[in-house]
Design an enzyme around this catalytic site. Structure first.
Site, PDB file in Angstrom:
ATOM      1  N   GLU A   1     -25.221  -5.025  -5.037  1.00  0.00           N
ATOM      2  CA  GLU A   1     -26.171  -4.079  -4.730  1.00  0.00           C
ATOM      3  C   GLU A   1     -26.706  -3.316  -6.021  1.00  0.00           C
ATOM      4  OE1 GLU A   1     -26.914  -2.726  -1.840  1.00  0.00           O
ATOM      5  OE2 GLU A   1     -25.405  -3.467  -0.546  1.00  0.00           O
TER       6      GLU A   1
ATOM      7  N   TYR B   1     -26.341 -14.011   7.017  1.00  0.00           N
ATOM      8  CA  TYR B   1     -25.695 -12.942   6.562  1.00  0.00           C
ATOM      9  C   TYR B   1     -25.379 -11.920   7.509  1.00  0.00           C
ATOM     10  CZ  TYR B   1     -24.948  -9.015   3.490  1.00  0.00           C
ATOM     11  OH  TYR B   1     -24.637  -7.684   2.690  1.00  0.00           O
TER      12      TYR B   1
ATOM     13  N   TRP C   1     -33.133  -7.984  -0.945  1.00  0.00           N
ATOM     14  CA  TRP C   1     -31.810  -8.289  -0.587  1.00  0.00           C
ATOM     15  C   TRP C   1     -31.911 -10.098  -0.696  1.00  0.00           C
ATOM     16  CZ3 TRP C   1     -27.486  -7.092  -2.035  1.00  0.00           C
ATOM     17  CH2 TRP C   1     -26.079  -7.647  -1.363  1.00  0.00           C
TER      18      TRP C   1
END
Length: 201
Positions: A53, A31, A61
């Site tokens: 988000e 990522y 995350w």
């Protein structure tokens, strides 16, 4: 490069420098190397990032990334028109879906924000609204401690989004969005990704 100059960087087996958070798993590494900080300038892309988000708030995350495929399947690949049409029955199905993060407030927020995204098209659209808040300068952090968690621009963008009917759009979360979509470059100076977005020299 001398890694002692940047205490928050990890030199991978490939010889490349990444912040510690991006060097812990293959998923986070990929990522970071290919997506985080690269410009996103499509409505659907920004709606997805905004939604993810909001789900990340209070969580890691890494967890969101692991469930990203589930999120995309559950939320019609984050097509704003499709999600805007979700009703209470769809929300209940989402609450029973183990492939996503099952938080009712966040699910309702994503549906609400899809409707706000569609409504915003008559006023320039989500892409223009978000990118109109790009700052004139970007941070130049050497350590993670030098990266801000919010900015005047993220505060202004959060206010603009709230005025347009969006929810779960606080200034700290919006700054994270700005980092993720390339509006600011908070890659550490000696990271191999610094400057990769093409937005900032």
């Amino acid at each position: 490069m001398n890694p002692t100059h940047s205490p928050d960087l990890v030199i991978g087996s490939d010889g490349l420098a990444r912040p510690a958070w991006a060097a812990t798993t293959d998923l986070l590494r990929a990522y970071y190397d290919t997506e985080w900080g690269m410009p996103v300038r499509t409505e659907q892309g920004l709606f997805e990032r905004l939604s993810l988000e909001s789900f990340q708030a209070g969580l890691s995350w890494a967890l969101v990334l692991r469930k990203r495929g589930g999120f995309r399947a559950a939320f019609a690949d984050f097509d704003p028109d499709a999600v805007a049409a979700f009703d209470d029955g769809d929300v209940e199905k989402l609450m029973a879906n183990p492939e996503i993060i099952r938080n009712r407030r966040k699910i309702h927020s994503v549906v609400n924000n899809a409707r706000a995204t569609v409504a915003l098209r008559g006023r320039g659209g989500l892409v223009d609204l978000i990118w109109s808040h790009q700052p004139e300068e970007t941070p130049y952090p050497r350590t993670l401690a030098e990266i801000p968690s919010r900015s005047p621009e993220s505060e202004a963008l959060a206010k603009s989004l709230k005025a347009a009917g969006f929810t779960f759009v606080g200034p700290t979360m919006i700054f994270a969005l700005m980092e993720a979509v390339g509006m600011v470059d908070t890659h550490l100076l000696e990271s191999h990704r610094r400057g990769s977005s093409g937005v900032w020299a």
